[in-house]
Design a protein around this motif. Sequence first.
Motif, mmCIF file in Angstrom:
data_model
loop_
_atom_site.group_PDB
_atom_site.id
_atom_site.type_symbol
_atom_site.label_atom_id
_atom_site.label_comp_id
_atom_site.label_asym_id
_atom_site.label_seq_id
_atom_site.Cartn_x
_atom_site.Cartn_y
_atom_site.Cartn_z
ATOM 1 N N ALA A 168 -24.122 31.679 -72.184
ATOM 2 C CA ALA A 168 -23.323 30.732 -72.742
ATOM 3 C C ALA A 168 -23.159 31.063 -74.202
ATOM 4 N N ALA A 169 -24.115 31.317 -74.860
ATOM 5 C CA ALA A 169 -24.006 31.820 -76.034
ATOM 6 C C ALA A 169 -22.855 32.882 -76.506
ATOM 7 N N LEU A 170 -23.413 34.104 -75.633
ATOM 8 C CA LEU A 170 -22.312 35.266 -76.335
ATOM 9 C C LEU A 170 -20.847 34.780 -75.673
ATOM 10 N N ALA A 171 -20.698 34.192 -74.558
ATOM 11 C CA ALA A 171 -19.159 33.567 -74.205
ATOM 12 C C ALA A 171 -18.717 32.734 -75.492
ATOM 13 N N THR A 172 -19.475 31.764 -75.905
ATOM 14 C CA THR A 172 -18.928 30.928 -77.061
ATOM 15 C C THR A 172 -18.637 31.769 -78.274
ATOM 16 N N LEU A 173 -19.684 32.817 -78.806
ATOM 17 C CA LEU A 173 -19.268 33.427 -79.827
ATOM 18 C C LEU A 173 -17.843 34.472 -79.676
ATOM 19 N N ASP A 174 -17.676 34.757 -78.401
ATOM 20 C CA ASP A 174 -16.598 35.643 -78.060
ATOM 21 C C ASP A 174 -15.175 34.811 -78.250
ATOM 22 N N ASP A 175 -15.658 33.445 -77.839
ATOM 23 C CA ASP A 175 -14.115 32.244 -77.741
ATOM 24 C C ASP A 175 -14.054 32.382 -79.377
ATOM 25 N N ARG A 176 -14.965 32.144 -80.200
ATOM 26 C CA ARG A 176 -14.784 31.856 -81.702
ATOM 27 C C ARG A 176 -14.072 33.019 -82.259
ATOM 28 N N ARG A 177 -14.373 34.509 -82.000
ATOM 29 C CA ARG A 177 -14.268 35.493 -82.479
ATOM 30 C C ARG A 177 -12.603 35.854 -82.112
#
Length: 283
Positions: free
Chosen positions: A274-283
Amino acid sequence: NTLKTHWREVAATRVDAAGWACLAISLGITLLAHVCAGWVWSWILRDFKQPVHGVWVILAYLKTNIAKYLPGNVWHFYGRISAATNAGVPLSAATLSVLLEPILMMASALIITLLGSLQLGARLGFWVQAGQVLVLLAVLLSIHPLILNPVIQRLSQLKRKVTGSSAEAKTFKVDHYPFLPLLGELGFLLLRGSGFLLTFMAISPVSPGQLPLLYSAFSLAWLLGLVVPGAPGGVGVFEATMLALLDRLVSPGVLLSVVALYRVVNTLGDAAGAALATLDDRR
């Protein structure tokens, strides 16, 4: 009660350097399994003729998967339906894809359990194994297009009554049996089982002859954690089933340490995804 009885053995459990390496690899494999499950969901949506991008589906799956730990054990399904409909997928297609995914997972878990049931047979008994076969056949039949398409047609009719639109009924149809998604979910369960196996190896050695038993017991325990309503992420159900199935393989204290460590590894895998997917979303 088992923890109360064997707490000294649990407290004496130690993880050496090789064990920590096994746990780190287990975490990576568990995260890979969730990525695999998201990829399979994209296959299901494509079988429903929904042109979605595989990477987007994987990220949406990872972001919503952590919600399974909320009380009720249904909020991750709601999140996926909401994400799919916001991306333009019709509500009926999104709902059926999300409902079909755990059914395919159930079938995969039953297949792996039955393949390893020669060693579990003495514990489960003939009638339990026969019941597993009947449930597996029922699950496999339920995802046949002859069963799915009438369900889809009924949902389309209900939508037409609400919206007055008939376009979805002309395009939304399953043309073939979902063999590829079923194979994908088998891969997902084998990856999850491998993560559990590595966690087991971090605490206790495993012989090659024990592998079918461990994969089979894991699949059955994971399946019960999936289908028992209200248990967030199968917490408690999975652990109790593993204790019941494997208490003759290793001591209860070691087994308690294994299932507790695996719960930590699995939860960290969900949170990392979930954290990696959220970070990718923000990027």
